[in-house]
Every structure is written in structure tokens, then in C-alpha cells.
Scaffold this active site. Structure first.
Site, PDB file in Angstrom:
ATOM      1  N   HIS A  88      -8.414   9.362  12.956  1.00  0.00           N
ATOM      2  CA  HIS A  88      -8.010   8.199  13.736  1.00  0.00           C
ATOM      3  C   HIS A  88      -7.848   8.595  15.134  1.00  0.00           C
ATOM      4  O   HIS A  88      -7.110   9.390  15.766  1.00  0.00           O
ATOM      5  CB  HIS A  88      -6.521   8.072  13.542  1.00  0.00           C
ATOM      6  N   LYS A 126      -8.567  16.617  18.392  1.00  0.00           N
ATOM      7  CA  LYS A 126      -7.856  16.140  16.732  1.00  0.00           C
ATOM      8  C   LYS A 126      -8.237  17.503  15.890  1.00  0.00           C
ATOM      9  O   LYS A 126      -9.358  17.792  16.033  1.00  0.00           O
ATOM     10  CB  LYS A 126      -8.623  14.904  16.272  1.00  0.00           C
ATOM     11  N   TYR A 161       0.980  -1.257   0.019  1.00  0.00           N
ATOM     12  CA  TYR A 161       0.078  -0.037  -0.098  1.00  0.00           C
ATOM     13  C   TYR A 161       0.789   1.192  -0.070  1.00  0.00           C
ATOM     14  O   TYR A 161       1.884   1.247   0.688  1.00  0.00           O
ATOM     15  CB  TYR A 161      -0.700  -0.203   1.400  1.00  0.00           C
ATOM     16  N   TYR A 186      -9.197  -4.323   9.543  1.00  0.00           N
ATOM     17  CA  TYR A 186      -8.033  -4.220   9.570  1.00  0.00           C
ATOM     18  C   TYR A 186      -7.968  -2.807  10.512  1.00  0.00           C
ATOM     19  O   TYR A 186      -7.239  -2.839  11.638  1.00  0.00           O
ATOM     20  CB  TYR A 186      -7.100  -3.618   8.404  1.00  0.00           C
ATOM     21  N   HIS A 187      -8.640  -1.838  10.309  1.00  0.00           N
ATOM     22  CA  HIS A 187      -8.867  -0.747  11.011  1.00  0.00           C
ATOM     23  C   HIS A 187      -9.394  -0.873  12.384  1.00  0.00           C
ATOM     24  O   HIS A 187      -9.070  -0.108  13.352  1.00  0.00           O
ATOM     25  CB  HIS A 187      -9.562   0.484  10.316  1.00  0.00           C
ATOM     26  N   ASP A 238      -8.049  14.362   9.919  1.00  0.00           N
ATOM     27  CA  ASP A 238      -7.464  12.835  10.506  1.00  0.00           C
ATOM     28  C   ASP A 238      -8.368  12.492  11.616  1.00  0.00           C
ATOM     29  O   ASP A 238      -8.669  13.133  12.541  1.00  0.00           O
ATOM     30  CB  ASP A 238      -6.321  13.261  11.084  1.00  0.00           C
TER      31      ASP A 238
END
Lengths: 319, 717
Positions: free
Chosen positions: B597, B591, B82, B236-237, B595
Site C-alpha cells: 500500500h 516501504k 471480512y 475498492y482499493h 506491504d
């Protein structure tokens, strides 16, 4: 005081610092805070204080975001005091209210302050009343006080505001049993939120249930309690809310109820303040003498009766 | 339980207890998933299975042993790295280099503004352009991205969920303008919006319209792009955000079920699209657990699809891409990451993945350099060519332990899937915020285990390197990238047929109102050079932008530290602070930029609160100015900025400016945590940042530093 001038000028940082002072548990801060409030109270603004309460999960913050956006779009200045219920008994609090008020928190015409409730009675924290006086002096048109609705909180909160609103969700008609008489005396408006999508029918039904229940408890000389249907996510029904608030305020002013309420609240507040000062003074005296344990031991050993011990300690403390 | 009459076992148990001086039962260890791992497994552990079938074969029901009969003996897994670097030109160079050195497919990472449907010239995304991936504003950028890469021969995987429509449309148009018909395009678009609402937060619209878009894409590709995978259902995340393997497995499959239902609601037959559903899992350091997870995933998915009435065998088979865990990488002693990644890669292979990305060792700090990317790729080349792992299919089948673990994981995941189904499926669960909260709880537990030392991370909380090596990282000049993109957008806007574009965008808005398939009108708009941002806004008019409610867990972190000296020390400092100052220390955790996350921010918020701080949690996607207003109104002592996407160099100075603008005498201190390359430290300190906490920072130590800094700062007049 510089601080007072800056509050009157509407400076954000000054307002924030002042609220910190009125919330402080430090003795010297409390002294300054009382003087400051005494000054500010002489310079009242024009704010209308509106209380919002309701059980968790009915979308209070989302409603306030939605209603607040409507008000700022009409050029009102809006102050919000959010009493965050998420405080723990030990440890600190996570104040997450702002994550649900994204849009209005960006607006320059808002001031939003979250305060941990610290488990105090009714979810109203120390200093909420004073904070609303600060925002009033700073020139805010509306001051919202948001509390989580549990038990006693409505009564305490309604004592701080000019108009008190209870937000409920669809299907909450079953809880009418629980609200019964008490709450109808304190709340002026009932807002049924989530009047959208699949819940629409349920919401209308709930509103009807409230209306019929409220008419049953209505006193003769009282204004009709209002039940409104809104959707915070679809931003519908907001004009009705502000119209109703203005109507009630106007009528109350006309009938002298508005002033009467504020006078009663001031009386209640002064009484509370005096009680608080006396109580904290007594607590201090009791702990400095530290003789409760001495007497309780005597009671345990049957050397003294419980009644005698209480009498003696009281006399001793009030000396 | 083990057969008590078995003499051999009893003898073993006696010897074991003599050697370890432990009762056999007490010698079990509990995993994050709540599974008790026994010190030994026997034939008895293969009994009473409800999911795993003991004598199954690879490529056969229930596909536990692999989707194909021959697996790697015929063709090894695809090495799929990736990558995305700021601009289409740089990314294109990088792809061509990788293809020359043995890579078979390519995988595109987009920057955050593209994910969230903003153009590079939008003020909201000032700090985010070209960070963490490539900026795509128009089809011209997409064409540069694939310059000299024949799209009829190369399989392209695109990690895109929010702005799926304009990005997939751009890919199709880029192909057409290269002379490649859409029916020949192969690859995958992630298109997995549900997990965005759980963990990564790069959504645009609310859950329901977002699900409609997913279904539109499945419908369109099933009819017009037979070689293209319409969705990559991603766990995955979730693991990256702290989910344990059961949560990852269960939520991913439950997401998959929701997508199947969405596609079927379009009138498609399950076999029309199911063969083109693909999956994406994370592979962390728990070696056997990860192998079992992939085996369990295939087993459960076959059962699920059979229940949906799939008749085509290919509909029953779960095919997956895997990536080694980014969150297992550490900033401290970074070369250890090469070793971690190697073992994770081996897990993925023994679990039977179809393709694999191995992380570069420096990815805990920045985007990989050419050198670190080469090592990462070679990790796979060595496994394929030197170790012999490709010679036998599913070599761990029949292992008492692995088979039992596969069954245990399946059972636990199935219970969670059933719960979600009872709630009415994943869209409803996501709207209620339940999965997000569960994942955050799991993340906080994991962090507490590391901070308390009950889980060893080599080089971080044990066996620390006294001489930390310094590592060169890739530096991105974000402002230059942004300026270049803005120029390109301007040039395109000047040369295109504006009336036609406006008409195409209006058509798109109408299509959204009419609930017809949105991809075709998107392709029209993109062909006419409408931008990604314009297309997203045309839909936003109908759907609105989604703002997530944020729920928080509390008490989870603190529970791991009852009686812990360090923890109590911080608690006491905070109590002392409160006595002295009349309130608790108050910190705003934020944050900024695009972004999303928020795992780190959430863990810091909940653990700081457990220690006694009052923590204000800012909403996602705030601008530095919003943060400044929020901080000042709440009179916080400090702001903690969590940054994972390299936007800090633009956003932190803006925040400082914002604070001073509202209050020239502001004494609010700012600390920064997250992924910050060492090269940026000096810059941040020069901008008056008080402290920086990199990945793997111990939270208790960080909290102590913050309370000390606040105390110091207040004592200064």
C-alpha cells in the site's frame, strides 16, 4: 584526512559523505572538497567511466539494472551516478531512479547515488566529475554516469567519461535528423533497447537506420561507431555491450586516444574550475557593490549611454 | 440548463440569491470528480440523458435500479464481514463466532506473504507473517481455517489476487478432503490482478502472464465450479488509494472489459462466464455520489456487456459487494468512525448492493477486536431490522438530483473508459503506469484539501476532541505466529512424498511453458502437500517476478497552498537549511516488507518535494538492509518509513541495526508514519525512532517537525 583513508578502504559511508561534500554549494565544503579531490586524483584506481544517455522513456534505468546485474554477476564492482531529471525549478526533487534498479541496488558490489540535476546545463550536476574520482579511488571497476538526454547534455556528459553510450528506443530512427553530426562525434556506442516482443522488428529496423546514418557521418580516421540491439527486460545482448566496451577501450588505449581524452578532459576541467571561481567571485563583487541598478537608471534617463555604463561597471568591478 | 421561462424557478432563484447573497451559478460546489453540484435540481435536470433511462424498473434494462425486481423486499443484502487473524486456528474461531451471531457468508483476509507467494519461513517476509490476515502455507492451514464449517453450505469469499492459483487449489483440495465436491463450492475469489498493478501491489508476475492466470481461473470455474464466482472486479482499493469516484468507476469497468476479453480469448462464449463475474466497490462519505456510483455502474456494465454480444440477461447484470471506506476512518476521536461507517452503509444500501462489509471503528489503527467487530455487524443488523430501508426497492429513483448525478457520473466514466480502450485496453494502460499516476494525483489533491482545511474532517482538522479516548486494540505476536507456521511447514515437508511433490512442481512449470490451464496441475501439487511458496516459484521460473516502475506526480500538493502561511514557513525553513548546509534536506521515503500500500508513501514524497525536500523514493518490498544501504549511499538526513500492515515492530529495529552495521557513526534519523497503534509508540521510541505520524497527520506539520528534527540532529556533535 581520515575521510580519504576511509574512501581508499572503500567504506560506503565515507564515499557517500565525500560525494555530499563535492556536491555542496557551501563555500567551506567546496574548499575541503578541492583538497580532497587533489589528493584522490593522485591515487587513481582502474575504473572505466561509461556514460549513458538517451531520451526519457527508452528504459535507461531498466537497461542499467539489467546490464549492471550482468556485470556484478561477473564479479565487477560497479558505481552508478544517476542524475535524476525529475527535479523541479521550485521545490525539491523526487529521486525515483532506485525504484528501477531494484536488484543491483541490493548487491554489496554496487554503490548507487542519485543526484538531482537542479536544472543545470546538460543535466550534469555540480560534482559529478568529482564523484567519479571518489568512486575510482574507492576501487570500483566501472563507473556509470546516467543522464537524461536533452539538448546539450550529451556533450557535457561525454566530457566526463571514457566511453559514451546513447540509448534509444525502437522507432527512434526518425529522430536521426535531430542527432546529425554533433552526437556522432560524442557517442561511441548506440544501444537500441526494447528488442523484445512486438517491438523486435521495429528495433532491428531502427538499428539498421542508425548504422546507415552513422556510416554517412563517419570520418576517415575514426573507429566505426557501434550499434547494438538489446532487451533490458529480457536481459539479452548484455555480453555484446561489455565486449564492445572493452574492445573500444582496448583500441583507444593502443592508439593513445584513451590517454588523450583524459588529458583533454583534465584541461577542460581545470579551465571550467578557474572560470567558475572567477565567475562566482565577480558575482559576489557585483552584488556587494550593487551599483548596476544605479547605472541602469542613468541609462534609462539618457544621462549615460549603455556602452559607457557597461565599461564603467566592468572597470570598477575588476579593480 | 434550467428553463428560463419557468416563472416558479425564477422566483426561487431570486429568493435563493437574496438569502445567500450569492449568484446562483457561484453557489455550485465542485466535487472531487469535477462535477458541479447545484443547490437545487428540477424536472429539467432529467432531460437529455444518454445513459440513464427515466422510466426503467428494477431488474430490467439498463438495471440502473437494481439487479433484481424485488431486491431487499424479498431478501436483504448479505452481511459479509471480512476478517482474518494471523493463524488459521484463530480465524476459524472468529468465523464460527460470527456465523452464530447472524452472519451469512464469510470472507477471508490473507497475510501479505501468502498474497505475494512466499512461505512463512522465507527470510524476505520476516516482518509480515500473520499481519493483516491469515498465513496459508499448505492445504493443512486451509483445512484448519474451515474446520467444522461445511463448505457445501457456506459461501466463502477470498481476497486473493497474486497467489490465486495455489490458494484456490488449496480451497478446492480442502473441500474435497472434507468430502465436498468442487462443483458444490460457492463463494468468490477476488482474482483481480489489474488493480494490483494500479494500487495495492500484491502481484507476483508481470501483467501478461498474470492476465493468463486470471483467464485460466475463469475457464476452470466456468466448467467445473458452477456456483463459484471466478472474479471480483474491484474498485475498492482504488478509492482507498485516493481515486475519486469517477476514476474508481471507470477503471473498474475497464478492468472488467479486459477480463471479459481474456476469457473470450480462451474460446469461451461470453454467456458461459459473464454471469459469474462480480464486482466490489468502496463506499466513502460522499453520500449521494456513492449511491449514484452503484446505479451508474450497473447502467454502464449492461451497455458494455451488450456490446460484447451477451445474450443471457444474467450476463448484463452487475452484482456487487461493497465495503465502507477504510481510508475515511480516522485515528483521532475514533468513535466518530462508527457514525461515518453507518452513513456509508446506508449509501451502499440505497445504491442497491448485494452484500456489505462495514468496517470496525478501530480499523484505522489495527485489526478489529471482538467488541468493535460486533458494533460493525450490528450497524447492518439495525439497518436491516429497524430502519425500514428494505421495504422499498431503489427508493431514490426519480430524485432529480440522484438521477442527474447518476447520468453525470456515467458520462464522465464513459469518457475515461473510451480513453483506456483507445490505448488498447487496461493491460497496456497499466503497463504504461497511467491509471496509477492518475489515482496518485487524485489522492494528493484530496490530502491537500484536508491539510489546508478546505475539507472538514471532524475530530481531525476541526472540532477536535480535547480528551482523546484511548482504545484497546488487538495485539498480534508476529514472531510466535511465524515460529508456529515454520514448525508446521517443517513437519509437512518431512512427512510428504518429496519425489512426487518435485514431479508435480516440474509438471506445473511445464504447463506454464506450454500455456495450458494451470489450475489442474496446481491442484495436483497442493494435494501432495506442496507449499504456496513452492507452487509460486515453479511458475516464477517461467514468468519471472514483476517489479513495478514508479512514477511520481509533482506540484499537485503545493498548488493548494499558494500563499498559505504554514506552507511558506516550512519552505523558508528549508531554504534557510540549504543556505546553511550547502544542500537541501534529503529524505528517503520507504516501504519495507511485503506491504504494497504505497498511497501514503507517495503522498508524503510528492508533498515533501513540493515543500523543498529532496526526496529519494525507495522501491517496494525492500528489506531493512536494502534500505540502510540505500540511505547511506545517498547520505540522506532522514528515513521516513511508511507502514500499514503492522510489520514495523520487526522491520524498524532491523533497519536501525542495518544502519549501524554499515556506518557505526550514522546520524540518519528515522521517522515512521501510517497505521501504528498507540501501544507501539513506546517500543518504537525505545528503538530510536525520532517521530511517529499516525493516520490523519497533517503533512505540513509533519514536514516542519522533520526539518526541525534534522536541524537539531545536525547541531549535535
Amino acid at each position: 584526512m581520515d575521510l580519504i583513508d576511509n574512501i581508499l578502504k572503500g567504506e560506503r559511508a565515507a564515499i557517500a559523505k565525500a560525494i555530499t561534500l563535492v556536491e555542496s554549494s557551501k563555500y567551506s565544503d567546496q574548499q575541503i572538497s578541492r583538497q580532497m579531490i587533489s589528493e584522490l586524483i593522485k591515487k587513481p584506481g582502474k575504473s572505466i567511466r561509461v556514460g549513458f544517455s538517451g531520451p526519457p522513456g527508452v528504459g535507461k534505468s531498466t537497461f542499467i539494472e539489467s546490464f549492471g546485474s550482468y556485470l556484478v554477476s561477473q564479479n565487477y564492482k560497479l558505481g552508478i551516478l544517476a542524475i535524476d531529471p525529475s527535479s523541479q525549478i521550485t521545490g525539491g526533487s523526487i529521486l525515483g531512479d532506485k525504484t528501477r534498479m531494484v536488484e543491483i541496488s541490493k548487491n554489496p558490489n554496487t554503490f548507487i547515488r542519485s543526484t538531482p540535476s537542479r536544472g543545470s546545463l546538460g543535466g550534469i550536476s555540480m560534482g559529478t566529475r568529482e564523484a567519479s574520482i571518489i568512486l575510482d579511488a574507492a576501487g570500483y571497476d566501472f563507473i556509470f554516469i546516467e543522464t537524461v538526454g536533452v539538448g546539450q547534455s550529451e556533450i557535457v556528459a561525454s566530457n566526463l567519461v571514457d566511453i559514451f553510450t546513447l540509448i534509444v528506443g525502437p522507432g527512434s530512427g526518425d529522430e536521426l535528423q535531430g542527432i546529425k553530426k554533433g552526437i556522432t562525434e560524442y557517442a561511441d556506442i548506440f544501444i537500441v533497447n526494447k528488442n523484445d516482443g512486438e517491438l523486435k522488428i521495429e528495433a532491428s529496423k531502427t538499428a539498421a537506420d542508425y548504422k546507415s546514418a552513422l556510416s554517412y557521418y563517419k570520418k576517415l580516421d575514426e573507429l566505426e561507431k557501434q550499434v547494438l540491439l538489446v532487451s533490458a527486460i529480457e536481459q539479452t545482448g548484455m555480453e555484446d555491450v561489455i565486449k564492445t566496451i572493452n574492445q573500444i577501450i582496448d583500441q583507444n588505449k593502443l592508439k593513445g586516444i584513451f590517454e588523450e581524452r583524459r588529458a583533454n578532459q583534465l584541461e577542460y576541467w581545470i579551465e571550467e574550475e578557474v572560470k567558475n571561481i572567477i565567475a562566482s567571485d565577480i558575482t559576489k563583487r557585483l552584488s556587494s557593490k550593487g551599483n548596476i541598478s544605479k547605472y541602469s537608471e542613468k541609462v534609462m534617463k539618457n544621462e549615460m549611454s549603455m556602452f559607457e555604463a557597461v565599461e564603467t561597471i566592468t572597470k570598477d568591478t575588476l579593480k | 440548463m434550467t428553463n428560463k421561462s419557468n416563472n416558479g424557478f425564477n422566483t426561487w432563484q431570486k429568493s435563493f440569491e437574496k438569502e445567500t447573497k450569492k449568484n446562483f451559478i457561484d453557489a455550485r460546489s465542485e466535487t472531487d470528480e469535477g462535477i458541479d453540484i447545484k443547490p437545487v435540481y428540477t424536472k429539467d435536470d432529467l432531460e437529455n440523458f444518454s445513459f440513464v433511462e427515466n422510466n426503467s424498473l428494477p431488474g430490467q434494462w439498463p438495471y440502473t435500479r437494481g439487479p433484481k425486481a424485488s431486491m431487499y423486499t424479498n431478501r436483504p443484502w448479505t452481511i459479509r464481514q471480512y476478517a482474518g487473524f494471523s493463524t488459521a486456528e484463530e480465524s476459524n474461531e472468529f468465523y464460527k463466532k460470527n456465523l452464530e451471531s447472524g452472519q451469512k457468508g464469510l470472507s477471508v483476509a490473507f497475510d501479505l506473504p501468502t498474497h505475494r507467494g512466499y512461505d512463512s519461513d522465507d527470510d524476505l517476509v520476516m516482518g509480515d507473517v500473520g499481519k493483516a490476515g491469515v498465513a496459508i502455507d499448505t492445504v493443512e492451514d486451509m483445512k484448519i481455517l474451515f474446520n467444522s464449517i461445511p463448505l457445501d453450505q457456506m459461501s466463502v469469499s477470498m481476497t486473493m489476487n497474486g497467489a490465486v492459483l495455489p490458494v484456490l487449489a488449496s480451497f478446492i483440495v480442502a473441500g474435497e478432503e472434507q468430502g465436498v465436491d468442487r462443483s458444490l463450492l460457492s463463494g468468490t475469489i477476488q482474482n483481480d490482478i489489474l488493480k494490483e498493478f494500479m494500487v495495492r501491489n500484491t502481484y507476483i508476475y508481470p501483467p501478461e502472464p498474470s492476465m493468463k492466470i486470471v483467464a485460466d481461473i475463469i475457464e476452470f470455474t466456468s466448467k467445473e465450479m458452477p456456483k463459484f464466482n471466478s472474479i471480483s472486479i474491484s474498485g475498492y482499493h482504488m478509492q482507498e488509494a485516493g481515486a475519486d469516484n469517477v476514476l474508481e468507476l471507470a477503471y473498474t469497468l475497464a478492468d472488467g472489459m479486459e477480463y471479459v476479453r481474456a476469457a473470450m480469448s480462451k474460446g469461451l462464449d461470453v454467456d458461459d462466464f459473464a454471469p459469474r463475474l462480480s464486482f466490489f466497490f468502496a463506499i466513502g462519505t460522499d453520500f449521494f455520489m456513492e449511491i449514484a456510483k452503484l446505479r451508474a455502474a450497473r447502467t454502464l456494465w449492461a451497455k458494455i456487456m451488450k456490446d460484447f454480444g451477451a445474450k443471457n440477461e444474467r450476463s448484463l447484470i452487475l452484482r456487487t459487494h461493497c465495503q465502507t471506506s477504510g481510508v475515511s476512518l480516522t485515528e483521532k476521536d475514533p468513535y466518530n468512525n462508527i457514525i461515518r461507517t453507518s452513513y456509508e452503509a446506508l449509501s451502499a444500501i440505497l445504491g442497491g448492493t448485494q452484500s456489505l462489509h462495514t468496517n470496525s471503528f478501530d480499523e484505522a489503527i489495527a485489526l478489529p477486536t471482538d467488541e468493535s467487530a460486533r458494533i460493525a455487524r450490528n450497524t447492518q443488523l439495525i439497518l436491516q431490522n429497524e430502519t425500514g430501508v428494505t421495504k422499498t426497492v431503489d427508493p431514490l429513483a426519480g430524485s432529480y438530483f440522484v438521477e442527474n448525478l447518476t447520468e453525470e457520473l456515467s458520462k464522465k466514466a464513459w469518457d475515461i473508459i473510451t480513453e483506456i480502450e483507445e490505448l488498447g485496453g487496461m493491460t497496456k494502460a497499466v503497463k504504461a503506469g497511467i491509471p496509477k499516476l492518475k489515482i496518485e494525483e487524485s489522492a494528493t489533491k484530496k490530502q491537500a484539501k484536508v491539510d489546508s482545511g478546505s475539507r472538514v474532517v471532524v475530530g481531525v482538522n476541526k472540532y477536535k476532541n480535547p480528551k482523546e479516548p484511548s482504545v484497546d486494540v488487538r495485539v498480534i505476536d508476529n514472531n510466535r505466529v511465524r515460529d508456529d507456521q515454520i514448525k508446521k511447514i517443517q513437519a509437512i515437508k518431512e512427512s510428504r512424498d518429496t519425489t512426487a511433490v518435485e514431479k508435480a512442481l516440474a509438471n506445473l512449470t511445464n504447463a506454464a511453458k506450454d500455456e495450458t490451464n494451470l489450475l489442474a496441475p496446481c491442484i495436483e501439487a497442493i494435494k501432495l502437500r506442496a507449499t504456496v511458496g513452492e507452487v509460486s516459484k515453479a511458475l516464477e521460473q517461467v514468468y519471472g517476478r514483476h517489479f513495478a516502475k514508479s512514477l511520481s506526480v509533482s506540484g499537485v500538493y503545493g498548488k493548494h497552498f499558494e500563499g498559505d502561511q504554514e506552507f511558506m514557513k516550512v519552505e523558508n525553513k528549508i531554504k534557510e537549511f540549504e543556505n546553511l548546509n550547502g544542500r537541501r534536506p534529503r529524505v528517503l521515503v520507504v516501504k519495507m516488507g511485503q506491504d504494497g500500500h504505497d498511497r501514503g508513501a507517495k503522498i508524503v514524497a510528492t508533498s515533501f518535494a513540493d515543500m523543498g525536500f529532496d526526496v529519494d523514493m525507495g522501491p517496494l518490498f525492500q528489506s531493512p538492509r536494502d534500505v540502510a544501504k540505500d540511505a547511506i549511499e545517498n547520505d540522506v538526513h532522514a528515513i521516513g518509513v511508511s507502514t500499514l500492515a503492522a510489520g514495523h515492530k520487526t522491520l524498524v529495529p532491523e533497519l536501525m541495526k542495518g544502519l549501524k552495521e554499515i556506518d557505526p557513526k550514522s546520524k540518519i534519523i528515522v521517522f515512521v508514519g501510517g497505521i501504528i497503534p498507540e501501544q507501539d509508540y513506546e517500543f518504537l521510541y525505545e528503538n530510536n525512532v525520532s517521530a511517529i505520524f499516525g493516520p490523519g497527520s497533517n503533512i505540513i506539520e509533519s514536514a516542519e517537525k522533520v526539518i526541525d528534527l534534522i536541524t537539531d540532529n545536525l547541531s549535535k556533535v
